[in-house]
Design an enzyme around this catalytic site. Structure first.
Site, PDB file in Angstrom:
ATOM      1  N   GLU A 119      11.209  20.454  35.547  1.00 57.82           N
ATOM      2  CA  GLU A 119      10.111  19.601  35.059  1.00 57.82           C
ATOM      3  C   GLU A 119       9.844  19.874  33.577  1.00 57.82           C
ATOM      4  O   GLU A 119       9.522  18.970  32.813  1.00 57.82           O
ATOM      5  CB  GLU A 119       8.840  19.845  35.891  1.00 57.82           C
ATOM      6  CG  GLU A 119       8.979  19.281  37.301  1.00 57.82           C
ATOM      7  CD  GLU A 119       7.787  19.620  38.195  1.00 57.82           C
ATOM      8  OE1 GLU A 119       7.483  20.813  38.345  1.00 57.82           O
ATOM      9  OE2 GLU A 119       7.166  18.688  38.727  1.00 57.82           O
ATOM     10  N   GLU A 135      10.813  22.077  45.475  1.00 59.28           N
ATOM     11  CA  GLU A 135       9.440  22.352  45.921  1.00 59.28           C
ATOM     12  C   GLU A 135       9.236  22.053  47.396  1.00 59.28           C
ATOM     13  O   GLU A 135       8.476  22.750  48.073  1.00 59.28           O
ATOM     14  CB  GLU A 135       8.431  21.548  45.091  1.00 59.28           C
ATOM     15  CG  GLU A 135       8.199  22.081  43.682  1.00 59.28           C
ATOM     16  CD  GLU A 135       9.170  21.521  42.654  1.00 59.28           C
ATOM     17  OE1 GLU A 135      10.232  21.002  43.052  1.00 59.28           O
ATOM     18  OE2 GLU A 135       8.872  21.605  41.453  1.00 59.28           O
TER      19      GLU A 135
HETATM   20  C1  3H9 Z   1       7.255  24.860  41.431  1.00 59.93           C
HETATM   21  O1  3H9 Z   1       7.967  24.937  40.475  1.00 59.93           O
HETATM   22  C2  3H9 Z   1       5.998  24.029  41.475  1.00 59.93           C
HETATM   23  C3  3H9 Z   1       5.878  23.042  40.353  1.00 59.93           C
HETATM   24  O2  3H9 Z   1       6.514  21.818  40.647  1.00 59.93           O
HETATM   25  C4  3H9 Z   1       4.450  22.674  40.116  1.00 59.93           C
HETATM   26  C5  3H9 Z   1       3.540  23.707  39.603  1.00 59.93           C
HETATM   27  C6  3H9 Z   1       2.162  23.164  39.228  1.00 59.93           C
HETATM   28  N1  3H9 Z   1       8.370  32.601  41.356  1.00 59.93           N
HETATM   29  O3  3H9 Z   1      16.301  34.687  44.863  1.00 59.93           O
HETATM   30  P1  3H9 Z   1      16.538  35.911  44.064  1.00 59.93           P
HETATM   31  C7  3H9 Z   1      11.900  36.168  42.386  1.00 59.93           C
HETATM   32  S1  3H9 Z   1       7.573  25.745  42.845  1.00 59.93           S
HETATM   33  C8  3H9 Z   1       8.225  33.915  41.469  1.00 59.93           C
HETATM   34  O4  3H9 Z   1      16.727  37.187  44.782  1.00 59.93           O
HETATM   35  P2  3H9 Z   1      19.009  34.756  43.155  1.00 59.93           P
HETATM   36  C9  3H9 Z   1      12.379  36.556  43.756  1.00 59.93           C
HETATM   37  O5  3H9 Z   1      11.316  36.738  44.648  1.00 59.93           O
HETATM   38  C10 3H9 Z   1       9.000  26.708  42.455  1.00 59.93           C
HETATM   39  N2  3H9 Z   1       9.253  34.741  41.769  1.00 59.93           N
HETATM   40  O6  3H9 Z   1      17.744  35.708  43.040  1.00 59.93           O
HETATM   41  C11 3H9 Z   1      13.127  37.833  43.464  1.00 59.93           C
HETATM   42  O7  3H9 Z   1      12.172  38.859  43.315  1.00 59.93           O
HETATM   43  P3  3H9 Z   1      12.484  40.350  43.809  1.00 59.93           P
HETATM   44  C12 3H9 Z   1      10.248  25.908  42.511  1.00 59.93           C
HETATM   45  C13 3H9 Z   1      10.456  34.193  41.947  1.00 59.93           C
HETATM   46  O8  3H9 Z   1      19.804  34.984  41.941  1.00 59.93           O
HETATM   47  C14 3H9 Z   1      13.748  37.557  42.090  1.00 59.93           C
HETATM   48  O9  3H9 Z   1      12.981  36.509  41.522  1.00 59.93           O
HETATM   49  N3  3H9 Z   1      11.384  26.798  42.336  1.00 59.93           N
HETATM   50  C15 3H9 Z   1      10.661  32.819  41.842  1.00 59.93           C
HETATM   51  O10 3H9 Z   1      19.640  34.912  44.488  1.00 59.93           O
HETATM   52  C16 3H9 Z   1      15.190  37.131  42.146  1.00 59.93           C
HETATM   53  O11 3H9 Z   1      15.315  36.029  43.050  1.00 59.93           O
HETATM   54  C17 3H9 Z   1      12.017  27.334  43.385  1.00 59.93           C
HETATM   55  O12 3H9 Z   1      11.715  27.071  44.523  1.00 59.93           O
HETATM   56  C18 3H9 Z   1       9.558  31.999  41.520  1.00 59.93           C
HETATM   57  N4  3H9 Z   1       9.669  30.674  41.387  1.00 59.93           N
HETATM   58  O13 3H9 Z   1      18.423  33.286  43.123  1.00 59.93           O
HETATM   59  C19 3H9 Z   1      13.148  28.276  43.041  1.00 59.93           C
HETATM   60  N5  3H9 Z   1      11.967  32.551  42.087  1.00 59.93           N
HETATM   61  O14 3H9 Z   1      13.657  40.785  42.992  1.00 59.93           O
HETATM   62  C20 3H9 Z   1      13.007  29.546  43.837  1.00 59.93           C
HETATM   63  C21 3H9 Z   1      12.550  33.738  42.324  1.00 59.93           C
HETATM   64  O15 3H9 Z   1      11.198  41.079  43.554  1.00 59.93           O
HETATM   65  N6  3H9 Z   1      13.995  30.536  43.487  1.00 59.93           N
HETATM   66  N7  3H9 Z   1      11.650  34.733  42.246  1.00 59.93           N
HETATM   67  O16 3H9 Z   1      12.807  40.224  45.265  1.00 59.93           O
HETATM   68  C22 3H9 Z   1      15.281  30.472  43.880  1.00 59.93           C
HETATM   69  O17 3H9 Z   1      15.736  29.530  44.508  1.00 59.93           O
HETATM   70  C23 3H9 Z   1      16.158  31.649  43.553  1.00 59.93           C
HETATM   71  O18 3H9 Z   1      15.333  32.743  43.276  1.00 59.93           O
HETATM   72  C24 3H9 Z   1      17.108  31.448  42.328  1.00 59.93           C
HETATM   73  C25 3H9 Z   1      17.807  32.787  41.986  1.00 59.93           C
HETATM   74  C26 3H9 Z   1      18.160  30.396  42.683  1.00 59.93           C
HETATM   75  C27 3H9 Z   1      16.357  31.028  41.113  1.00 59.93           C
END
Ligand code: 3H9
Length: 699
Positions: free
Chosen positions: A111, A131
Site C-alpha cells: 500500500e 490482510e
Molecule cells: C497490514 O498491513 C494492514 C494494513 O493494510 C492496514 C493498516 C492500517 N508485523 O515470518 P518470519 C515478524 S496487515 C509484525 O519468520 P519469513 C515475525 O513475527 C500486515 N511482525 O520470516 C517474526 O518475528 P520473530 C500484512 C512481523 O522470512 C519476524 O518478523 N502483512 C510482521 O519466513 C520474521 O518473520 C502480512 O500479513 C508484521 N507485519 O517471512 C505479512 N511480519 O522473529 C506478514 C513478520 O520474533 N508476514 N513479522 O518470530 C509474512 O508473511 C512473513 O513474515 C514474511 C517473511 C513473508 C514477510
C-alpha cells in the site's frame, strides 16, 4: 544502510544530486510501526520543504521491502498518525515519488508502494495484500489504489486470495511499473529517481486515475467467498471495499475504513493473528535452538501409509531417504504409494516432472535394516505395538552409527520405554507425524526423559526443513493432540447416546467452523481404529467410574461398517456424498432402550458448548501438567493437526473468549450428570478466581 538525516529511529533521508532518498530500516521486516509512520511523514515533509530534489525514491534496508503494518499494534490503542494518513500525505507529495521493491512488499508495504507515484520491482520480488489471512482487509488504501493502477478484477484476485504474487505478474497487470535486475536497493533508488526526473519512468497519482467498474467480477467473487468461506466475514467486506473503488478516492478510502474497522473489531481478527504469531512461537523456544546434528540422509522404517507419507515429505524437502520394509511386497507397496504421492504433487501443479524424478531418485528402498548404518536420523513408523517397537530400537542400537538420532512415530506409546531398549537414550525422541504426513503440517516433537538437547533441536530443524510446524510435547498417552482428542471425542458419543443424532452433532460443529463433524471424520479415518483402541482399553481394564462411550460405535463396527472404506458407517456413501445411515438410527434407539436412556433435546449451541468445554478441560490439564509448554502450543497442535477452525485461534484462545469463570460454571453444571467425566481442572479454577487468561501464560 542509512541516509544522513534521521526523522525517527527507523527512517532517514538524504540526497544524491537531485534525487532525495528515503531509507526505511526497521528490522526484521520493516513493518510500518509508529517509528516508520512518523519518520516517513517527517521525511516527505522535510524533503518537500527543502525543495532541493526533483524526485524522491523510497527504499528499504535489510532483507525485504516493508512487509506490512506492524501486526503487534493491532488490538491496542491506536497511535497516530495512522498509516492511511501517512500514505495520503505521501501521495500528495508535490515532488514525484518512486518505491523500490525487494523481498516482499506486503499489505501496508505494498500500500505504501501504491501511494508512491511509480513502483519498481526487483526480479524475483513478490507483492501482495495478505490482510485477509489475518482476518482484516487492506486498510491503507490497497482496495482503492490497486483497482485504479490495475483493474477491479486483479485487485479482487490479489486481495481476496491474499497470495504473494511475483512482481513480473504485477508488471503485466499494471500493478508494478518497472522490473529491474536485483541489486543494491540504494543504487537502484538513485537510478530510478534519475529516470523519474528524466521522464523515462512515468509517474501517476491514483486520485487522478479512475477505476473501471466490473459488477460481474464483484458479484461472482462475493458469491464465491460466501460459498467457500461463509465463516470469514472479512472476505465479503474486502469485496465490498473494492467495489467502492469507482467512487472518488476520498470517498472510497472512507468506505474502505468502515469495512476495515468492522473486521478489525471482529473476534476472527484476534484468532487469525494469534494463529500467525503462534505458528512462529512454537519454535521460538530454547529447546528448538542451539546446536543441531546433521540431517543429510534419513532412514524410514515401514512402508505403510505413515511411513510412505513421511518418506514423501522428506523427499519433497530434498532429503535422501532409505526406506526399510521386512518383505518385498510391503516395500513395493510403499514405493508405489510414494510414487503416487509425488505424481499427485505434479498433477496438482505443486512440482515439475523433473523435480518429481529427482525426488524419486533420492529414494533407496531396502529389505535390510543394516542399510541404516550410515543415516543421520531414523524414523520408525511401524504398527503401534510396544513389543515390535522395542525390538526395532534394540536392533537400531547395534546398527546405527554413533550420534544418529533414533525417532519413533508412535502416536501414544511411551517413548522412554522405547529409549530404554538402547544404550543411547539421549539419541531417542518421538517424531509424531499426522496422516497424510506429506500434507499435514503438524509434527509433535516428543522429548524423552533422557533426550539430548541437540537431538531435540534437530527435531525442530527437521520440522523447518519439511516446512512443518514442530511443537514440543512431553511423554504421556497420546502426547498433546491425541490425549485431548481421547477425552473430548467421548462427548460426541455421549451426546448421541443422550438424544442428539450423529448428523446433528456434525452439522452443529461444522457451523462452528470445523471442516467436518466428528462422525464424518470417523467414517473417513475408519471406525475400526477406534474400535480396536476401545477393545485394547477394555482388556487393560477401564475405570469403573467412567461412562462407556463406545456402545453405538461398537455395534456399527460389528456390522462390518467401518465408514467410507466399506461404503457405510454413520453415513452411507453410495452416491459419494454422505447420507445418514438409517440403520444407525435403529442401533442408537436400541442402545438407548437397553440402557434406559430417555433422549433429550440438545440445541446446536448445547452441542458446541459441551464439545468445546470437554476439549478445553483436557487441554487445560495438558498445560497444567507440562505436557505442552504453553497454551499456544496446544492451539497450534489443533490448528495444524486436527482441522480446528483457524479463525478461532485454537481451543485455548477460544477458551479466553468464553472466560475461565463461565467454563468452570459449565463444567460444574454438566458434572451433575457425570461427575467423573466433567472434573474441573485446578488450573482453570485458579484462573477463574484470579481473573487470568490463557493468553497471560503464552508470551
Ligand atoms: C497490514 O498491513 C494492514 C494494513 O493494510 C492496514 C493498516 C492500517 N508485523 O515470518 P518470519 C515478524 S496487515 C509484525 O519468520 P519469513 C515475525 O513475527 C500486515 N511482525 O520470516 C517474526 O518475528 P520473530 C500484512 C512481523 O522470512 C519476524 O518478523 N502483512 C510482521 O519466513 C520474521 O518473520 C502480512 O500479513 C508484521 N507485519 O517471512 C505479512 N511480519 O522473529 C506478514 C513478520 O520474533 N508476514 N513479522 O518470530 C509474512 O508473511 C512473513 O513474515 C514474511 C517473511 C513473508 C514477510
Amino acid at each position: 544502510m542509512a541516509e544522513a538525516n534521521s526523522t525517527s529511529d527507523a527512517v532517514s533521508y538524504g540526497y544524491e544530486g537531485e534525487v532525495a532518498l528515503i531509507c526505511i530500516d526497521n528490522p526484521p521486516v520493516n513493518a510500518t510501526g509508529i517509528a516508520v509512520r512518523e519518520g516517513l511523514v517527517a521525511a516527505v515533509k522535510a524533503i518537500n520543504e527543502e525543495a532541493k530534489a526533483k524526485a524522491i525514491a523510497i527504499y528499504c534496508a535489510g532483507r525485504t521491502f516493508i512487509a506490512g503494518a506492524d501486526i503487534r499494534e493491532f488490538g491496542k490503542p491506536p497511535k497516530m498518525p495512522s498509516l492511511t494518513e501517512v500514505l495520503n500525505d505521501l501521495e500528495a507529495s508535490a515532488i514525484p515519488t518512486v518505491s523500490i521493491i525487494h523481498g516482499t512488499a506486503l499489505g501496508g508495504g505494498y500500500e505504501t508502494a501504491l501511494a508512491t507515484h511509480a513502483r519498481v520491482g526487483m526480479k524475483g520480488a513478490k507483492f501482495g495484500l495478505p490482510e485477509v489471512l489475518l482476518g482484516i482487509i487492506p486498510g491503507a488504501g490497497g482496495t482503492q489504489r490497486l483497482p485504479r493502477v490495475s483493474s477491479v478484477g486483479f485487485a479482487l484476485d490479489i486481495a481476496v486470495s491474499g497470495r504473494h504474487a511475483p512482481v513480473e505478474e504485477g508488471f503485466e497487470k499494471g500493478a508494478i511499473d518497472r522490473i529491474v535486475e536485483p541489486g543494491d536497493p540504494r543504487e537502484i533508488a538513485i537510478a530510478m529517481g534519475q529516470e523519474v526526473i528524466a521522464g523515462t519512468l512515468p509517474t501517476r497519482r491514483t486520485d487522478q486515475i479512475e477505476a473501471k467498474a466490473d459488477p460481474e467480477a464483484i458479484s461472482n467473487t462475493l458469491a464465491m467467498v460466501q460459498k467457500k468461506n461463509p465463516h470469514l466475514i472479512n472476505l465479503a467486506e474486502c469485496v465490498k471495499a473494492i467495489e467502492a473503488a469507482t467512487l472518488p478516492l476520498a470517498e472510497g478510502l472512507a468506505k474502505e475504513r468502515e469495512h476495515f474497522m468492522t473486521c478489525m473489531n471482529s473476534p476472527q481478527r484476534s484468532g487469525l493473528i494469534h494463529a500467525f504469531f503462534g505458528e512462529r512461537a512454537v519454535s521460538n523456544i530454547p529447546e528448538a535452538k542451539g546446536d543441531t546434528r546433521p540431517l543429510d540422509k534419513i532412514g524410514v522404517i515401514g512402508g505403510g501409509t505413515m511411513g510412505s507419507g513421511i518418506t514423501t515429505s522428506c523427499l519433497l524437502a530434498g532429503i535422501p531417504v532409505r526406506l526399510i520394509e521386512v518383505q518385498q511386497e510391503g516395500l513395493d507397496r510403499g514405493v508405489a504409494t510414494i510414487t503416487k504421492n509425488l505424481d499427485g504433487a505434479v498433477s496438482r501443479g505443486k512440482m515439475s516432472q523433473d523435480k518429481r524424478d529427482a525426488a524419486l531418485a533420492m529414494l533407496e528402498p531396502s529389505l535390510a535394516m543394516e542399510d541404516l548404518a550410515d543415516v543421520d536420523l531414523v524414523i520408525e513408523a511401524v504398527f503401534e505395538k510396544m513389543e515390535i517397537k522395542k525390538d526395532i530400537f534394540g536392533k537400531l542400537d547395534t546398527i546405527c552409527k554413533p550420534g544418529a538420532i533414533l525417532a519413533s512415530n508412535t502416536s501414544y506409546l511411551d517413548v522412554n520405554q522405547i529409549a530404554e531398549m538402547t544404550n543411547r537414550p539421549q539419541d531417542v525422541l518421538g517424531l509424531h507425524f499426522f496422516s497424510p504426513a506429506h500434507v499435514m503440517r503438524l509434527l509433535e516433537i516428543v522429548q524423552g526423559a533422557k533426550t539430548a538437547p541437540d537431538a531435540l533441536a534437530t527435531g525442530f530443524a527437521l520440522a523447518k526443513k519439511l516446512k512443518k510446524v514442530g511443537v514440543l510435547a512431553q511423554v504421556c498417552d497420546g502426547f498433546i493432540g491425541n490425549r485431548i482428542l481421547g477425552h473430548y471425542g467421548k462427548t460426541n458419543a455421549y451426546l448421541v447416546l443422550d438424544g442428539a443424532s450423529p448428523q446433528q452433532v456434525d452439522t452443529a460443529l461444522e457451523a462452528f467452523g470445523f471442516a467436518m463433524g466428528p462422525n464424518k471424520v470417523g467414517d473417513l479415518a475408519g471406525l475400526d481404529i477406534g474400535y480396536m483402541t476401545r477393545q485394547r482399553k477394555k482388556e487393560e481394564g477401564m475405570d469403573p467410574n467412567e461412562r462407556y462411550a463406545g456402545d453405538v460405535a461398537d455395534k456399527i463396527c460389528e456390522n462390518g461398517w467401518y465408514g467410507r472404506k466399506t461404503g457405510k458407517g454413520y453415513y452411507m456413501y453410495e452416491t459419494g456424498a454422505p447420507v445418514p445411515n438409517p440403520e444407525v438410527e435403529k442401533i442408537i434407539d436400541d442402545v438407548r432402550a437397553e440402557k434406559g436412556i430417555t433422549p433429550k433435546d440438545f440445541s446446536d449451541q448445547d452441542i458446541v458448548d459441551r464439545y468445546m468445554t470437554a476439549m478445553i478441560a483436557e487441554a487445560t490439564r495438558v498445560v497444567e501438567d507440562g505436557t505442552a509448554k504453553r497454551p499456544v502450543d496446544v492451539d497450534m497442535v489443533f490448528l495444524f493437526g486436527y482441522g480446528f477452525p483457524r479463525f478461532r485461534g485454537g481451543p485455548l484462545h477460544y477458551a479466553d473468549t468464553i472466560g475461565a469463570k463461565e467454563l468452570v460454571a459449565r463444567m460444574e453444571e454438566y458434572a451433575k450428570e457425570d461427575p467423573h467425566y466433567w472434573q474441573v481442572p485446578e488450573l482453570l479454577r485458579k484462573m477463574a478466581a484470579d481473573g487470568t487468561t490463557f493468553a497471560d501464560m503464552n508470551w
